[in-house]
Write a protein that holds these residues in place. Structure first.
Motif, PDB file in Angstrom:
ATOM      1  N   UNK A 133       3.288  -6.568  -6.367  1.00 34.17           N
ATOM      2  CA  UNK A 133       2.605  -7.808  -6.734  1.00 34.17           C
ATOM      3  C   UNK A 133       2.812  -8.878  -5.660  1.00 34.17           C
ATOM      4  N   UNK A 134       4.052  -9.027  -5.180  1.00 37.57           N
ATOM      5  CA  UNK A 134       4.354 -10.044  -4.169  1.00 37.57           C
ATOM      6  C   UNK A 134       3.539  -9.822  -2.904  1.00 37.57           C
ATOM      7  N   UNK A 135       3.378  -8.574  -2.514  1.00 38.62           N
ATOM      8  CA  UNK A 135       2.662  -8.292  -1.268  1.00 38.62           C
ATOM      9  C   UNK A 135       1.153  -8.452  -1.427  1.00 38.62           C
ATOM     10  N   UNK A 136       0.650  -8.255  -2.639  1.00 39.98           N
ATOM     11  CA  UNK A 136      -0.757  -8.553  -2.909  1.00 39.98           C
ATOM     12  C   UNK A 136      -0.987 -10.058  -2.839  1.00 39.98           C
ATOM     13  N   UNK A 137      -0.092 -10.820  -3.487  1.00 37.77           N
ATOM     14  CA  UNK A 137      -0.293 -12.263  -3.645  1.00 37.77           C
ATOM     15  C   UNK A 137      -0.056 -13.036  -2.352  1.00 37.77           C
ATOM     16  N   UNK A 138       0.899 -12.596  -1.535  1.00 33.93           N
ATOM     17  CA  UNK A 138       1.220 -13.393  -0.342  1.00 33.93           C
ATOM     18  C   UNK A 138       0.442 -12.962   0.901  1.00 33.93           C
ATOM     19  N   UNK A 139      -0.439 -11.994   0.764  1.00 34.10           N
ATOM     20  CA  UNK A 139      -1.317 -11.628   1.867  1.00 34.10           C
ATOM     21  C   UNK A 139      -0.801 -10.558   2.801  1.00 34.10           C
ATOM     22  N   UNK A 140       0.391 -10.020   2.523  1.00 35.43           N
ATOM     23  CA  UNK A 140       0.933  -9.016   3.445  1.00 35.43           C
ATOM     24  C   UNK A 140       0.088  -7.743   3.495  1.00 35.43           C
ATOM     25  N   UNK A 141      -0.681  -7.457   2.436  1.00 34.01           N
ATOM     26  CA  UNK A 141      -1.554  -6.282   2.468  1.00 34.01           C
ATOM     27  C   UNK A 141      -2.873  -6.563   3.181  1.00 34.01           C
ATOM     28  N   UNK A 142      -3.114  -7.829   3.543  1.00 36.32           N
ATOM     29  CA  UNK A 142      -4.377  -8.199   4.164  1.00 36.32           C
ATOM     30  C   UNK A 142      -5.455  -8.398   3.112  1.00 36.32           C
ATOM     31  N   UNK A 143      -6.701  -8.209   3.500  1.00 39.91           N
ATOM     32  CA  UNK A 143      -7.809  -8.291   2.548  1.00 39.91           C
ATOM     33  C   UNK A 143      -7.770  -7.075   1.633  1.00 39.91           C
ATOM     34  N   UNK A 144      -7.738  -7.300   0.327  1.00 36.52           N
ATOM     35  CA  UNK A 144      -7.661  -6.194  -0.624  1.00 36.52           C
ATOM     36  C   UNK A 144      -9.024  -5.524  -0.725  1.00 36.52           C
TER      37      UNK A 144
END
Length: 335
Positions: A133-144
């Motif tokens: 969840x943290x990596x989705x929310x803070x942008x670390x995964x980039x554009x979902x």
């Protein structure tokens, strides 16, 4: 210490009690009510819980701060309304409601009474789920660009015909109510409201209940998502979210491991080979204890529960649409 009562002492109600009784400094069970007293007297005695003959006795008891419900699905909206009107904080197992009408009535009662509402989406709490969840929310995964999930268990293979969980009125869309709704909750938590669903449900092996369901969803954000759930195969749970920087996933079969595979360093053409994974492993985390303690903290600190009223309503709206799409085998817009 929050003093709670448990209503419904089937196997899951007992699981809720066992998760915190004598183990938590935040919440304990002091009272209980269920339909058949003889089946739970020994359990209550062992756990130091007072059995009450009816719900009203619990609601009148000034020593009870909150009531936790692990009863049948269709009863929950009225239970929330009754409990909130009595001034007690209330926690109900998932799904919160089977339709928006019941959901809205319960949420209105909670808001009017000013009590804390908790819902049993315990699969929000494992560290691997929190990390993703943290990596989705803070942008670390980039554009979902997409998300997928699964939730399976073999309970439908041996379910009794007269057990309430085999009743389509209590368990619409088969495995959705007991299993798939957890994935739905996670997607709403990560990605926001669902816009449209298209579903296929079937009975492949279970004698008394539709056992397998495939759900295709589009989120209002534009992200496509899907999940599969079944009551006729081995235990497995997985969540994966794909972004332009890489993908993160909670690895099957349980919640012990978070994995991240970055896109950086991968070839843009030719033979594709995955990057070295990043793994975060957490063993023996008790998500049931975590959800009940989060409920207790919200009561103690007079702050919102982690699962908001808006999210509860969004999940229920999508749940209702999935049930309709499963019945019609047509796409359904979420209200």
């Amino acid at each position: 210490m929050i003093n709670a009562a448990i209503v419904g002492l089937g196997w899951w109600g007992k699981t809720l009690v066992n998760s915190v009784q004598g183990k938590s400094d935040l919440i304990r069970f002091v009272a209980a009510h269920t339909r058949t007293r003889a089946k739970v007297e020994d359990f209550c005695r062992e756990k130091g819980i007072t059995f009450q003959e009816d719900l009203q006795a619990i609601l009148r008891d000034p020593k009870v701060d909150a009531v936790v419900y692990a009863a049948q699905h269709s009863d929950r909206s009225q239970q929330v309304q009754t409990t909130a009107a009595a001034g007690k904080h209330v926690f109900v197992e998932k799904p919160f409601a089977l339709d928006l009408k019941a959901c809205d009535a319960a949420l209105a009662a909670v808001k009017k009474a000013g009590v804390v509402l908790g819902v049993g989406y315990n699969r929000r709490f494992p560290p691997a789920v929190v990390e993703l969840r943290a990596r989705v929310k803070d942008g670390r995964l980039g554009t979902i660009v997409g998300a997928t999930g699964e939730a399976n268990a073999p309970g439908g293979l041996t379910i009794a015909k007269d057990f309430w969980r085999a009743d389509p009125a209590q368990a619409p869309a088969g495995p959705l109510t007991g299993l798939g709704v957890h994935v739905l909750d996670t997607f709403v938590d990560y990605l926001g409201p669902v816009d449209e669903v298209y579903c296929i449900g079937t009975r492949r092996a279970s004698p008394h209940i539709d056992d397998s369901l495939s759900v295709q969803m589009s989120m209002r954000s534009g992200v496509p998502a899907s999940f599969f759930c079944s009551l006729a195969t081995a235990v497995s749970y997985r969540i994966a979210v794909f972004g332009t920087n890489g993908y993160g996933e909670v690895l099957r079969p349980n919640f012990d491991t978070f994995q991240y595979i970055p896109s950086a360093g991968m070839p843009t053409q030719g033979q594709f080979k995955p990057s070295e994974p990043e793994l975060v492993v957490t063993k023996d985390f008790d998500s049931v204890k975590a959800e009940l303690e989060a409920f207790a903290i919200a009561i103690r600190d007079k702050k919102p529960h982690p699962i908001t009223h808006d999210e509860i309503r969004q999940i229920t709206a999508a749940f209702e649409a999935i049930v309709e799409s499963t019945a019609t085998r047509k796409p359904v817009k979420v209200r």
